[in-house]
Scaffold this motif. Sequence first.
Motif, mmCIF file in Angstrom:
data_model
loop_
_atom_site.group_PDB
_atom_site.id
_atom_site.type_symbol
_atom_site.label_atom_id
_atom_site.label_comp_id
_atom_site.label_asym_id
_atom_site.label_seq_id
_atom_site.Cartn_x
_atom_site.Cartn_y
_atom_site.Cartn_z
ATOM 1 N N SER A 1 0.804 -1.222 0.000
ATOM 2 C CA SER A 1 0.000 0.000 0.000
ATOM 3 C C SER A 1 0.835 1.269 0.000
ATOM 4 O O SER A 1 0.436 2.279 -0.566
ATOM 5 C CB SER A 1 -0.968 0.005 1.182
ATOM 6 O OG SER A 1 -0.265 -0.088 2.395
ATOM 7 N N ARG A 2 2.000 1.237 0.610
ATOM 8 C CA ARG A 2 2.803 2.448 0.708
ATOM 9 C C ARG A 2 3.287 2.863 -0.686
ATOM 10 O O ARG A 2 3.775 2.030 -1.458
ATOM 11 C CB ARG A 2 3.986 2.145 1.629
ATOM 12 C CG ARG A 2 4.772 3.340 2.037
ATOM 13 C CD ARG A 2 5.748 2.954 3.142
ATOM 14 N NE ARG A 2 6.552 4.101 3.468
ATOM 15 C CZ ARG A 2 7.052 4.343 4.668
ATOM 16 N NH1 ARG A 2 6.823 3.513 5.656
ATOM 17 N NH2 ARG A 2 7.778 5.407 4.886
ATOM 18 N N ALA A 3 3.183 4.140 -0.999
ATOM 19 C CA ALA A 3 3.504 4.633 -2.342
ATOM 20 C C ALA A 3 4.937 4.281 -2.744
ATOM 21 O O ALA A 3 5.192 3.871 -3.879
ATOM 22 C CB ALA A 3 3.287 6.140 -2.404
ATOM 23 N N GLU A 4 5.885 4.407 -1.807
ATOM 24 C CA GLU A 4 7.291 4.101 -2.104
ATOM 25 C C GLU A 4 7.452 2.619 -2.468
ATOM 26 O O GLU A 4 8.207 2.272 -3.388
ATOM 27 C CB GLU A 4 8.175 4.403 -0.881
ATOM 28 C CG GLU A 4 8.204 5.870 -0.464
ATOM 29 C CD GLU A 4 7.110 6.225 0.535
ATOM 30 O OE1 GLU A 4 5.988 5.661 0.444
ATOM 31 O OE2 GLU A 4 7.374 7.066 1.408
ATOM 32 N N ASN A 5 6.745 1.749 -1.725
ATOM 33 C CA ASN A 5 6.861 0.312 -1.970
ATOM 34 C C ASN A 5 6.215 -0.079 -3.294
ATOM 35 O O ASN A 5 6.693 -0.967 -3.993
ATOM 36 C CB ASN A 5 6.232 -0.482 -0.817
ATOM 37 C CG ASN A 5 6.885 -0.175 0.518
ATOM 38 O OD1 ASN A 5 7.887 0.542 0.568
ATOM 39 N ND2 ASN A 5 6.341 -0.699 1.592
ATOM 40 N N ARG A 6 5.122 0.607 -3.629
ATOM 41 C CA ARG A 6 4.472 0.338 -4.920
ATOM 42 C C ARG A 6 5.397 0.748 -6.059
ATOM 43 O O ARG A 6 5.484 0.077 -7.083
ATOM 44 C CB ARG A 6 3.146 1.104 -5.016
ATOM 45 C CG ARG A 6 2.117 0.616 -4.008
ATOM 46 C CD ARG A 6 0.879 1.493 -4.024
ATOM 47 N NE ARG A 6 0.043 1.196 -5.163
ATOM 48 C CZ ARG A 6 -0.994 0.367 -5.129
ATOM 49 N NH1 ARG A 6 -1.307 -0.239 -4.000
ATOM 50 N NH2 ARG A 6 -1.706 0.152 -6.192
ATOM 51 N N ALA A 7 6.103 1.863 -5.855
ATOM 52 C CA ALA A 7 7.047 2.324 -6.877
ATOM 53 C C ALA A 7 8.177 1.298 -7.042
ATOM 54 O O ALA A 7 8.621 1.019 -8.160
ATOM 55 C CB ALA A 7 7.614 3.693 -6.489
ATOM 56 N N LEU A 8 8.607 0.716 -5.939
ATOM 57 C CA LEU A 8 9.670 -0.300 -5.981
ATOM 58 C C LEU A 8 9.197 -1.544 -6.752
ATOM 59 O O LEU A 8 9.929 -2.075 -7.593
ATOM 60 C CB LEU A 8 10.076 -0.676 -4.552
ATOM 61 C CG LEU A 8 11.200 -1.709 -4.420
ATOM 62 C CD1 LEU A 8 12.524 -1.144 -4.920
ATOM 63 C CD2 LEU A 8 11.341 -2.181 -2.974
ATOM 64 N N VAL A 9 7.982 -1.978 -6.477
ATOM 65 C CA VAL A 9 7.417 -3.152 -7.163
ATOM 66 C C VAL A 9 7.314 -2.889 -8.671
ATOM 67 O O VAL A 9 7.645 -3.742 -9.488
ATOM 68 C CB VAL A 9 6.039 -3.525 -6.553
ATOM 69 C CG1 VAL A 9 5.299 -4.534 -7.413
ATOM 70 C CG2 VAL A 9 6.222 -4.069 -5.137
ATOM 71 N N ARG A 10 6.892 -1.671 -9.029
ATOM 72 C CA ARG A 10 6.806 -1.318 -10.456
ATOM 73 C C ARG A 10 8.189 -1.322 -11.107
ATOM 74 O O ARG A 10 8.375 -1.834 -12.200
ATOM 75 C CB ARG A 10 6.191 0.083 -10.628
ATOM 76 C CG ARG A 10 4.664 0.109 -10.596
ATOM 77 C CD ARG A 10 4.141 1.410 -11.202
ATOM 78 N NE ARG A 10 4.702 2.594 -10.569
ATOM 79 C CZ ARG A 10 4.232 3.142 -9.438
ATOM 80 N NH1 ARG A 10 3.188 2.611 -8.829
ATOM 81 N NH2 ARG A 10 4.803 4.210 -8.925
#
Length: 349
Positions: free
Chosen positions: A67-76
Amino acid sequence: MKKDSSQPVNALSRLKRLQAVFAEKKSLLIVMQDFPDPDAIASAAALREIALRSGIQSSLASGGIVSRAENRALVRYLDLNIINLNKLDLARYDLIAMVDTQPATGNNSLAAGYLPHIVIDHHPIHRATRRAQFHDIRRRYGATSTMLFEYMKAAGIKPSTPLATALTYGIRSDTSDLGRETTAADISAFFELYVMANKRKLSRIEVERLPRPYFSLLARGLANARLFGHCVITDLGEIDNPDMIGEVADLLLRNEESDWALCFGIFETRMLLSIRTSDLQQDAGKVIARIVGRRGSGGGHNTMAGGQISVDGENAAAVNALKRDVIKRYLKILKQDGSSEEKLVKGEK
Ligand SMILES: [Mn+2]
């Protein structure tokens, strides 16, 4: 098989034992925490590479969401497809691995009947982990990413730029930039990885733009924050962003008057809790385990810990009573008088 995984064993013999588990197998399911953090995401991506060298195709799964925006960016950036563990047919996989979490800890959703074949983690060892075919638990390590990087090195695998960037981020975020619960191994892994990482991407991920509801939730967390002497507590209420619990706890600990921060909220059918402390006299993982008791599960490190309690089917009055009880226990364990309550942000309701 070594009984005590904390015994020093060199990286190559560890790798060989891991590869022995891979032998003749074709598919691997890598299970992460329900709300994977950068250390879990990077570790899972690294294990996938190591398994691939043994001819194994891996799937990455989590029972919750990123859910965290930084973690989503990492997954992308890593181009990962994290699948929903609850919708998977586990029988399809030859092997199951867990990284940055362990069986029966409560922070992952692997069904109780399944014992992973492989467990690689840096949290205190859980009893069920000892029954796994391969387990490597190094409690003193600051990050599981460091452990996975050691396996990659032993296997002669150079991480791709995105993976090196992710492992760097995993170590940084779990150790507060090498300032917290860090070993020499974390520091040396960090510097080796940093050279290979995309520094520009790393700094962009860390300042990923945030959706508007983030600010509403942050405002609520601050408005609800209460100071009890050296302890600060806030209730985020109903949330759809479970990572916010830890994020707000981190922020509250920066209040100069407190050395203990507790943040909780209700996500779907569970109450999630996060504790942060700068007090080295008491272990945050033990404090959260005492607060939660037998009603749920909790654990973590010396300075940061998380827990969960099911509120499935409970009405609002029962949930409120639970919240009051959590606060009472927290203050009691930390020997803080509950009558000294004041708002952290004056003038807010
Ligand atoms: Mn970790």
